[in-house]
Design a protein around this motif. Structure first.
Motif, PDB file in Angstrom:
ATOM      1  N   PRO A   1    -113.274 -33.665  36.806  1.00  0.00           N
ATOM      2  CA  PRO A   1    -114.158 -34.666  36.762  1.00  0.00           C
ATOM      3  C   PRO A   1    -115.139 -34.562  37.753  1.00  0.00           C
ATOM      4  O   PRO A   1    -116.252 -34.936  37.590  1.00  0.00           O
ATOM      5  CB  PRO A   1    -113.114 -35.895  37.012  1.00  0.00           C
ATOM      6  CG  PRO A   1    -111.756 -35.346  37.555  1.00  0.00           C
ATOM      7  CD  PRO A   1    -111.653 -33.904  36.954  1.00  0.00           C
TER       8      PRO A   1
ATOM      9  N   TYR B   1    -114.192 -42.208  39.336  1.00  0.00           N
ATOM     10  CA  TYR B   1    -115.519 -42.308  38.681  1.00  0.00           C
ATOM     11  C   TYR B   1    -116.095 -43.346  37.964  1.00  0.00           C
ATOM     12  O   TYR B   1    -117.205 -43.501  37.391  1.00  0.00           O
ATOM     13  CB  TYR B   1    -116.077 -41.066  38.335  1.00  0.00           C
ATOM     14  CG  TYR B   1    -116.024 -39.870  39.337  1.00  0.00           C
ATOM     15  CD1 TYR B   1    -117.142 -39.387  40.296  1.00  0.00           C
ATOM     16  CD2 TYR B   1    -115.068 -38.829  39.311  1.00  0.00           C
ATOM     17  CE1 TYR B   1    -117.067 -38.697  41.268  1.00  0.00           C
ATOM     18  CE2 TYR B   1    -114.981 -37.811  40.447  1.00  0.00           C
ATOM     19  CZ  TYR B   1    -115.997 -37.834  41.287  1.00  0.00           C
ATOM     20  OH  TYR B   1    -115.823 -36.873  41.963  1.00  0.00           O
TER      21      TYR B   1
ATOM     22  N   LEU C   1    -117.860 -32.162  36.557  1.00  0.00           N
ATOM     23  CA  LEU C   1    -118.661 -32.931  35.510  1.00  0.00           C
ATOM     24  C   LEU C   1    -119.653 -34.041  35.781  1.00  0.00           C
ATOM     25  O   LEU C   1    -120.493 -34.051  35.481  1.00  0.00           O
ATOM     26  CB  LEU C   1    -117.388 -33.353  34.411  1.00  0.00           C
ATOM     27  CG  LEU C   1    -117.955 -33.613  32.972  1.00  0.00           C
ATOM     28  CD1 LEU C   1    -118.767 -32.783  32.359  1.00  0.00           C
ATOM     29  CD2 LEU C   1    -116.919 -34.149  32.270  1.00  0.00           C
ATOM     30  N   TYR C   2    -118.879 -34.691  36.810  1.00  0.00           N
ATOM     31  CA  TYR C   2    -119.784 -35.628  37.043  1.00  0.00           C
ATOM     32  C   TYR C   2    -121.184 -35.286  37.842  1.00  0.00           C
ATOM     33  O   TYR C   2    -122.121 -35.872  37.742  1.00  0.00           O
ATOM     34  CB  TYR C   2    -119.067 -36.892  38.335  1.00  0.00           C
ATOM     35  CG  TYR C   2    -120.261 -37.943  38.771  1.00  0.00           C
ATOM     36  CD1 TYR C   2    -120.365 -38.951  37.721  1.00  0.00           C
ATOM     37  CD2 TYR C   2    -120.808 -38.012  39.872  1.00  0.00           C
ATOM     38  CE1 TYR C   2    -121.182 -39.884  38.053  1.00  0.00           C
ATOM     39  CE2 TYR C   2    -121.536 -38.897  40.309  1.00  0.00           C
ATOM     40  CZ  TYR C   2    -121.915 -39.811  39.459  1.00  0.00           C
ATOM     41  OH  TYR C   2    -122.683 -40.961  39.842  1.00  0.00           O
TER      42      TYR C   2
ATOM     43  N   ARG D   1    -112.445 -39.439  29.033  1.00  0.00           N
ATOM     44  CA  ARG D   1    -111.511 -38.497  29.598  1.00  0.00           C
ATOM     45  C   ARG D   1    -110.474 -39.140  30.661  1.00  0.00           C
ATOM     46  O   ARG D   1    -109.481 -39.305  30.790  1.00  0.00           O
ATOM     47  CB  ARG D   1    -111.763 -37.202  29.895  1.00  0.00           C
ATOM     48  CG  ARG D   1    -112.257 -36.263  28.611  1.00  0.00           C
ATOM     49  CD  ARG D   1    -112.926 -34.852  29.140  1.00  0.00           C
ATOM     50  NE  ARG D   1    -113.471 -34.205  28.089  1.00  0.00           N
ATOM     51  CZ  ARG D   1    -114.207 -33.207  28.183  1.00  0.00           C
ATOM     52  NH1 ARG D   1    -114.358 -32.631  29.616  1.00  0.00           N
ATOM     53  NH2 ARG D   1    -114.709 -32.617  27.258  1.00  0.00           N
ATOM     54  N   TYR D   2    -111.503 -39.907  31.393  1.00  0.00           N
ATOM     55  CA  TYR D   2    -110.876 -40.525  32.679  1.00  0.00           C
ATOM     56  C   TYR D   2    -111.349 -41.868  32.895  1.00  0.00           C
ATOM     57  O   TYR D   2    -112.026 -42.321  33.755  1.00  0.00           O
ATOM     58  CB  TYR D   2    -111.314 -39.662  33.777  1.00  0.00           C
ATOM     59  CG  TYR D   2    -111.121 -38.031  34.072  1.00  0.00           C
ATOM     60  CD1 TYR D   2    -109.952 -37.640  34.138  1.00  0.00           C
ATOM     61  CD2 TYR D   2    -112.097 -37.444  33.219  1.00  0.00           C
ATOM     62  CE1 TYR D   2    -109.990 -36.136  33.983  1.00  0.00           C
ATOM     63  CE2 TYR D   2    -112.081 -35.996  33.393  1.00  0.00           C
ATOM     64  CZ  TYR D   2    -110.674 -35.330  33.292  1.00  0.00           C
ATOM     65  OH  TYR D   2    -110.706 -34.202  33.304  1.00  0.00           O
TER      66      TYR D   2
ATOM     67  N   VAL E   1    -119.653 -44.116  36.508  1.00  0.00           N
ATOM     68  CA  VAL E   1    -119.884 -43.626  35.397  1.00  0.00           C
ATOM     69  C   VAL E   1    -120.425 -44.741  34.505  1.00  0.00           C
ATOM     70  O   VAL E   1    -121.478 -44.313  33.824  1.00  0.00           O
ATOM     71  CB  VAL E   1    -118.610 -42.896  34.743  1.00  0.00           C
ATOM     72  CG1 VAL E   1    -118.866 -42.597  33.284  1.00  0.00           C
ATOM     73  CG2 VAL E   1    -118.337 -41.978  35.503  1.00  0.00           C
TER      74      VAL E   1
ATOM     75  N   LEU F   1    -116.571 -38.052  30.554  1.00  0.00           N
ATOM     76  CA  LEU F   1    -116.004 -38.598  31.588  1.00  0.00           C
ATOM     77  C   LEU F   1    -115.215 -39.947  31.331  1.00  0.00           C
ATOM     78  O   LEU F   1    -114.106 -40.339  31.756  1.00  0.00           O
ATOM     79  CB  LEU F   1    -116.917 -38.820  32.951  1.00  0.00           C
ATOM     80  CG  LEU F   1    -117.038 -37.622  33.637  1.00  0.00           C
ATOM     81  CD1 LEU F   1    -118.280 -37.819  34.661  1.00  0.00           C
ATOM     82  CD2 LEU F   1    -115.972 -37.037  34.415  1.00  0.00           C
ATOM     83  N   ASP F   2    -115.947 -40.866  30.659  1.00  0.00           N
ATOM     84  CA  ASP F   2    -115.826 -42.192  30.406  1.00  0.00           C
ATOM     85  C   ASP F   2    -114.344 -42.153  29.448  1.00  0.00           C
ATOM     86  O   ASP F   2    -113.593 -43.053  29.499  1.00  0.00           O
ATOM     87  CB  ASP F   2    -116.871 -42.860  29.722  1.00  0.00           C
ATOM     88  CG  ASP F   2    -116.409 -44.511  29.726  1.00  0.00           C
ATOM     89  OD1 ASP F   2    -115.642 -45.086  30.563  1.00  0.00           O
ATOM     90  OD2 ASP F   2    -116.545 -44.955  28.581  1.00  0.00           O
TER      91      ASP F   2
ATOM     92  N   LYS G   1    -122.473 -35.981  28.940  1.00  0.00           N
ATOM     93  CA  LYS G   1    -121.313 -35.659  29.966  1.00  0.00           C
ATOM     94  C   LYS G   1    -120.541 -37.023  30.492  1.00  0.00           C
ATOM     95  O   LYS G   1    -119.553 -36.904  30.891  1.00  0.00           O
ATOM     96  CB  LYS G   1    -122.120 -34.891  31.244  1.00  0.00           C
ATOM     97  CG  LYS G   1    -122.637 -33.414  30.725  1.00  0.00           C
ATOM     98  CD  LYS G   1    -123.212 -32.850  31.877  1.00  0.00           C
ATOM     99  CE  LYS G   1    -123.302 -31.384  31.401  1.00  0.00           C
ATOM    100  NZ  LYS G   1    -124.070 -30.955  30.225  1.00  0.00           N
TER     101      LYS G   1
END
Length: 242
Positions: free
Chosen positions: A30, A65, A33-34, A59-60, A69, A56-57, A52
């Motif tokens: 992450p 983050y 990716l961030y 998946r995590y 995000v 992230l939002d 991207k």
């Protein structure tokens, strides 16, 4: 013939799979990716940044983050012109973080987004009058900026919000003026007078309020109401002296 059809179908499916793989966001840590998403934001690559950030939002959703995000998505959606998604993300973030330290920015972005919904590139390009368009986004934006100033008068966004409130007030007054003119042209004299008086009461310091007196005078003359004619003419003369 069937065999050719099947081969063509398989080829299309393979191509679609390749396209999906090409567009897929890589499964990397992450933090990496961030970093990539942030680089896209800085360079104005809104579509790639959104892709991207959304990854992230999803998946995590509760990762370190998470809040940032969401804030970045709000900005990226807005810059990309995805206004419904901007507002939906704002509502989600506000619901989950009612006392967040950047709540003033959230309100500011809500106001900007509602304001942008009233704008149109072609109208701006050709300097076309937008006074007859739906005023609801303008009313919402006016409410957003007003609420920001009430809750966060010392915010870094306060000064710009005050400027925007003046612009929005003029826009709303112009809309009501267009409505009054519509009633006048339809010979709905009383409705025209009522709308003009509402403009003068609600937006007294706007150009539209002064213009509304002319419409009001015509309506009173059509009704042969001498008192209304005299009072309105007196107001017109008074404005000329100022």
């Amino acid at each position: 013939m069937k065999r050719q059809y099947l081969l063509g179908l398989i080829t299309l499916l393979l191509l679609a799979g390749c396209a999906d793989n090409k567009d897929a966001v890589p499964d990397i840590p992450p933090s990496d990716l961030y970093t990539q998403a942030h680089q896209e934001l800085q360079s104005g690559g809104w579509t790639e940044a959104i892709k991207k950030l959304e990854a992230l939002d999803s998946r995590y959703p509760f990762g370190p983050y998470s809040d940032q995000v969401q804030l970045d998505l709000i900005y990226a959606y807005y810059k990309n012109g995805d206004y419904p998604l901007t507002l939906a993300t704002i509502e989600r973030f506000s619901r989950l973080n009612p006392t967040h330290e950047r709540s003033d920015w959230i309100m500011y972005m809500r106001g900007l987004t509602h304001m942008a919904q009233d704008s149109n590139f072609m109208h701006s390009l050709f300097n076309m009058n937008r006074s007859d368009r739906d005023p609801e986004p303008v009313k919402a934006a006016f409410s957003d900026f007003k609420r920001l100033l009430e809750r966060y008068p010392n915010s870094q966004y306060a000064a710009d919000s005050r400027i925007r409130l003046v612009s929005l007030k003029n826009r709303l007054a112009e809309y009501d003026l267009a409505s009054a003119d519509f009633y006048l042209r339809r010979e709905a004299w009383i409705a025209a007078i009522n709308r003009c008086q509402e403009i003068q009461k609600t937006y007294p310091d706007t150009k539209a309020a002064h213009e509304s007196l002319k419409i009001q005078l015509k309506a009173y003359k059509a009704l042969n109401l001498e008192d209304g004619i005299k009072q309105t003419q007196a107001l017109i003369d008074l404005n000329k002296e100022k």
